[in-house]
Design a protein around this motif. Sequence first.
Motif, PDB file in Angstrom:
ATOM      1  N   ASN A 102       0.814  -1.219   0.000  1.00  0.00           N
ATOM      2  CA  ASN A 102       0.000   0.000   0.000  1.00  0.00           C
ATOM      3  C   ASN A 102       0.845   1.265   0.000  1.00  0.00           C
ATOM      4  O   ASN A 102       0.389   2.316  -0.456  1.00  0.00           O
ATOM      5  N   ASP A 145      -5.126  -7.406   0.148  1.00  0.00           N
ATOM      6  CA  ASP A 145      -4.051  -6.842   0.953  1.00  0.00           C
ATOM      7  C   ASP A 145      -3.270  -7.916   1.697  1.00  0.00           C
ATOM      8  O   ASP A 145      -2.085  -7.734   2.013  1.00  0.00           O
ATOM      9  N   LYS A 175       2.502  -9.370  -0.065  1.00  0.00           N
ATOM     10  CA  LYS A 175       3.316  -9.116   1.122  1.00  0.00           C
ATOM     11  C   LYS A 175       4.758  -8.867   0.719  1.00  0.00           C
ATOM     12  O   LYS A 175       5.584  -9.780   0.714  1.00  0.00           O
ATOM     13  N   LYS A 208      -8.544  -2.827  15.352  1.00  0.00           N
ATOM     14  CA  LYS A 208      -8.221  -3.754  14.267  1.00  0.00           C
ATOM     15  C   LYS A 208      -8.684  -5.152  14.644  1.00  0.00           C
ATOM     16  O   LYS A 208      -8.930  -5.455  15.820  1.00  0.00           O
ATOM     17  N   SER A 211      -1.165  -7.782  13.589  1.00  0.00           N
ATOM     18  CA  SER A 211      -0.986  -6.965  12.392  1.00  0.00           C
ATOM     19  C   SER A 211      -0.254  -5.679  12.740  1.00  0.00           C
ATOM     20  O   SER A 211      -0.211  -5.258  13.899  1.00  0.00           O
ATOM     21  N   SER A 219       0.914  -1.476  11.580  1.00  0.00           N
ATOM     22  CA  SER A 219       0.340  -0.263  11.008  1.00  0.00           C
ATOM     23  C   SER A 219       0.560  -0.198   9.504  1.00  0.00           C
ATOM     24  O   SER A 219       1.582  -0.673   8.996  1.00  0.00           O
ATOM     25  N   ASP A 220      -0.389   0.386   8.809  1.00  0.00           N
ATOM     26  CA  ASP A 220      -0.246   0.578   7.371  1.00  0.00           C
ATOM     27  C   ASP A 220       0.895   1.546   7.104  1.00  0.00           C
ATOM     28  O   ASP A 220       0.914   2.661   7.640  1.00  0.00           O
ATOM     29  N   TRP A 278       1.745   3.385   4.535  1.00  0.00           N
ATOM     30  CA  TRP A 278       1.400   4.660   3.889  1.00  0.00           C
ATOM     31  C   TRP A 278       0.777   5.616   4.908  1.00  0.00           C
ATOM     32  O   TRP A 278       1.147   6.790   4.966  1.00  0.00           O
ATOM     33  N   SER A 287      -9.754   5.727   1.295  1.00  0.00           N
ATOM     34  CA  SER A 287      -9.267   4.371   1.590  1.00  0.00           C
ATOM     35  C   SER A 287      -9.731   3.933   2.971  1.00  0.00           C
ATOM     36  O   SER A 287     -10.104   2.767   3.186  1.00  0.00           O
ATOM     37  N   CYS A 288      -9.774   4.862   3.927  1.00  0.00           N
ATOM     38  CA  CYS A 288     -10.262   4.521   5.263  1.00  0.00           C
ATOM     39  C   CYS A 288     -11.766   4.247   5.241  1.00  0.00           C
ATOM     40  O   CYS A 288     -12.245   3.331   5.924  1.00  0.00           O
ATOM     41  N   ALA A 312     -12.185   0.828   4.090  1.00  0.00           N
ATOM     42  CA  ALA A 312     -11.771  -0.147   5.105  1.00  0.00           C
ATOM     43  C   ALA A 312     -12.852  -0.351   6.159  1.00  0.00           C
ATOM     44  O   ALA A 312     -13.115  -1.475   6.598  1.00  0.00           O
TER      45      ALA A 312
END
Length: 387
Positions: free
Chosen positions: A59, A89, A93, A273, A278, A280-281, A283, A356-357, A360
Amino acid sequence: MSREFTFNAGSSYLSQDSALHRLMVELLQRADIRIGGNRPWDMQLKAGGVPERVFAQGNLGLGEAYMEGAWEAERLDEFFFRLLCAGIDQQVKPARLMFYALRARLLNLQSRRRAWQVGEAHYDLDNDFYEAMLDPRMTYTCGYWRSASSLAEAQEAKLELICRKLGLERGMRVLDIGCGWGSFMGYAAERHGVHCVGVTVSREQQAWARERYAGLPMEFRLQDYREIQGRFDRIVSIGMFEHVGRKNHRHFFEVAARCLADDGLFLLHTIGKNQRHSTSDPWIDRYIFPNGDLPSLGQIGDGLDGLFILEDLHSFGADYDRTLMAWHANFEAAWPRFASTLGERFRRMWRYYLLSCAGAFRARNLQLWQYVLSKNGVPGGYQRPQL
């Protein structure tokens, strides 16, 4: 049967443009997204190199390519909704992004020194800009849309819901950890007659709030949460816990427990989340919220274990989709006022962030939780108020 595609950025495979393009077409088809299609969520390539950047950086590469105008989608929110529902997503990876996972595991990215970075990079951006995007009270968190028909109504409904959940009474002393521009404090002081102390790491927020609410029983401190002292009848933290970080969750709850009266209530409002491990994104971390770290249910449970009793847990993450779309509409309408100072790259960055959020939350990859916590349990049990 799903396949995972892991790539090393230094691999010669990245030079095979046609092979990567075909692979990208194959993956997007699983999400019902076509490259060059005519539907609003289809991807339009405007420049070369997008597949290479996506498979090398995930991303981060996708977002940077969008910021540079290398690809487009008429409805970014729908693009990401389909992408995330299909789990694309999780199938791409890039090897080089293992750095982000190791960094989050080994380092405290939200230390006292680093905690101020998000205030400077994001919240100090421009008060005029945020006034144009947000509701009249400058509430930069998820609205509550159950009976609302506008952003302003949804935000006031959320603030009233919090006040009722806390059982606010006139004269109470209330602490707001991460108070932003003071929307909750202002509402609670005006409508419920309480006295409020708020802490923020944003100088711009503190200055704006002090001017807006001059004359009300409200104090705004430029302060890290770890430095808070005092005793309060009620505590709230609305949209700040996402900046605390997994290595500091326990300390955060210890501060709240120390500052809360024995018969008090603490309301925690946070994005969450679905998976504990997982990261943090990358970007979002680079361009929007430096050092952000969304918590999982399990991580929050670990943090409050033995310190608080869970009285109520309310999930309404789908409302964040509608909130983000309202912010985006305001942002686009106000953009001509800011175009010359912020520039087109910023516009595309902010659009990518908001939409994008929204996608999501629509895909239920992200959640919104409100916890009501007590130190010793509410006698007879806690009853969630209705709104």
